[in-house]
Design a protein around this motif. Sequence first.
Motif, PDB file in Angstrom:
ATOM      1  N   ASN A 108       0.830  -1.192   0.000  1.00  0.00           N
ATOM      2  CA  ASN A 108       0.000   0.000   0.000  1.00  0.00           C
ATOM      3  C   ASN A 108       0.872   1.251   0.000  1.00  0.00           C
ATOM      4  OD1 ASN A 108      -2.317   1.557   0.117  1.00  0.00           O
ATOM      5  ND2 ASN A 108      -2.376   1.554   2.352  1.00  0.00           N
ATOM      6  N   GLY A 109       0.626   2.125  -0.961  1.00  0.00           N
ATOM      7  CA  GLY A 109       1.394   3.349  -1.100  1.00  0.00           C
ATOM      8  C   GLY A 109       2.377   3.332  -2.249  1.00  0.00           C
ATOM      9  N   LEU A 110       2.728   2.148  -2.743  1.00  0.00           N
ATOM     10  CA  LEU A 110       3.648   2.039  -3.865  1.00  0.00           C
ATOM     11  C   LEU A 110       2.918   1.995  -5.202  1.00  0.00           C
ATOM     12  CD1 LEU A 110       6.418  -0.427  -2.613  1.00  0.00           C
ATOM     13  CD2 LEU A 110       6.244   2.048  -2.343  1.00  0.00           C
ATOM     14  N   GLN A 111       1.587   2.164  -5.191  1.00  0.00           N
ATOM     15  CA  GLN A 111       0.831   2.169  -6.443  1.00  0.00           C
ATOM     16  C   GLN A 111       1.273   3.310  -7.350  1.00  0.00           C
ATOM     17  OE1 GLN A 111      -0.434   2.318  -3.375  1.00  0.00           O
ATOM     18  NE2 GLN A 111      -2.234   1.037  -3.114  1.00  0.00           N
ATOM     19  N   TYR A 112       1.756   4.398  -6.752  1.00  0.00           N
ATOM     20  CA  TYR A 112       2.214   5.529  -7.557  1.00  0.00           C
ATOM     21  C   TYR A 112       3.364   5.127  -8.481  1.00  0.00           C
ATOM     22  CZ  TYR A 112      -0.275   8.220  -3.956  1.00  0.00           C
ATOM     23  OH  TYR A 112      -1.225   8.711  -3.094  1.00  0.00           O
ATOM     24  N   LEU A 113       4.218   4.222  -8.005  1.00  0.00           N
ATOM     25  CA  LEU A 113       5.415   3.851  -8.767  1.00  0.00           C
ATOM     26  C   LEU A 113       5.126   2.892  -9.905  1.00  0.00           C
ATOM     27  CD1 LEU A 113       7.911   3.311  -5.793  1.00  0.00           C
ATOM     28  CD2 LEU A 113       7.561   5.374  -7.163  1.00  0.00           C
ATOM     29  N   SER A 114       3.929   2.337  -9.963  1.00  0.00           N
ATOM     30  CA  SER A 114       3.633   1.320 -10.973  1.00  0.00           C
ATOM     31  C   SER A 114       3.489   1.909 -12.370  1.00  0.00           C
ATOM     32  CB  SER A 114       2.363   0.563 -10.592  1.00  0.00           C
ATOM     33  OG  SER A 114       1.246   1.443 -10.550  1.00  0.00           O
ATOM     34  N   THR A 115       3.250   3.209 -12.492  1.00  0.00           N
ATOM     35  CA  THR A 115       3.000   3.816 -13.805  1.00  0.00           C
ATOM     36  C   THR A 115       4.053   4.838 -14.195  1.00  0.00           C
ATOM     37  OG1 THR A 115       1.563   5.487 -12.773  1.00  0.00           O
ATOM     38  CG2 THR A 115       0.506   3.482 -13.601  1.00  0.00           C
ATOM     39  N   ILE A 116       5.181   4.876 -13.510  1.00  0.00           N
ATOM     40  CA  ILE A 116       6.216   5.857 -13.834  1.00  0.00           C
ATOM     41  C   ILE A 116       7.559   5.150 -13.971  1.00  0.00           C
ATOM     42  CG2 ILE A 116       5.070   7.815 -12.720  1.00  0.00           C
ATOM     43  CD1 ILE A 116       6.718   7.394 -10.280  1.00  0.00           C
TER      44      ILE A 116
END
Length: 319
Positions: A108-116
């Motif tokens: 939780n919280g690492l979802q931001y890194l999945s698309t960059i």
Amino acid sequence: MYSSANVAPPPPGFPQYRPLQNQYPPVGNQSQPYQYDQYNMYQYQPQMPAHQNHGYPAIQNPNYPPPYSQPGYGHVIQHQPSAYQPSLQVVADGWMAISQTIPQNCPNGLQYLSTINQLFVTQQVEVIETLMGFETNNKYSIKNNAGQKVYYAVEENDCCTRNCCGEIRPFEMKILDNYRNEVIHLSRPLACQSCCFPCCLQKIEVFSPPGCLVGTVEQNWSILTPIFTIRNAANEEVLKIEGPICEYSMCGSDVEFKILSKDKTTVIGRISKQWSGFLREAFTDADLFGINFPMDLDVQMKAVMLGACMLIDIMFYED
């Protein structure tokens, strides 16, 4: 029975209205039965007494639907909550929105890194540190390549440790998201970084969520170039990082630390110490870094790359 005098006149071309005969007996105290009016169905709507209307006003305008443009009415619902999902957009204050496509087993919280595949880490300039040389806790703003804020990092340390141990100091660092939730935690113990002490070199541990180890960055013994090993939670070697012989910028150029495969044959990314201007480079230790990695790299390893960037900054650019 209603009289015909109380009936609205028929529209042009229609016959005279004739009320239907009552086919049902009255119920209770109902003095007049319900009668359907095909021309004015609201003509005979009974008014509820005020003491039974729970404080709401009597119906003044029976037209339907209600006028949503008037004050007091809510917005019209145009989509079912489960059937409509908005597209990815920038949330308040320039923060990046969470991607709707979340990989499996993503903390939780690492979802931001999945698309960059690129991050920019900017250390904030501290006025007291610039004017007096008094070392303060480092603070970083972490953005994507579109300039949207992804995380905010804050070092936690005491005054004596920061100013006495300098670039080899131990520290704890919190990396927070838009809602100030700690999504990544970095822990660096006290250690040496000189080639003269091969048994006590630098190391930083990365946790996400806090308390759950996802990987480590360990300094390898070397003479000319700095080399680091990236390990996962199972202590398996995943990647390598190799820096240049000279870690300082020459004539405004960037300093690159290459991210290599574990056999050191393929370059898959880089951590770049970017030139931030003469005044900032000369009078502050607030640095600017860029991190590039493959889009399909595991999000946990992307978080470890962020920890490696923090370690490189404090090891080589904190003076």
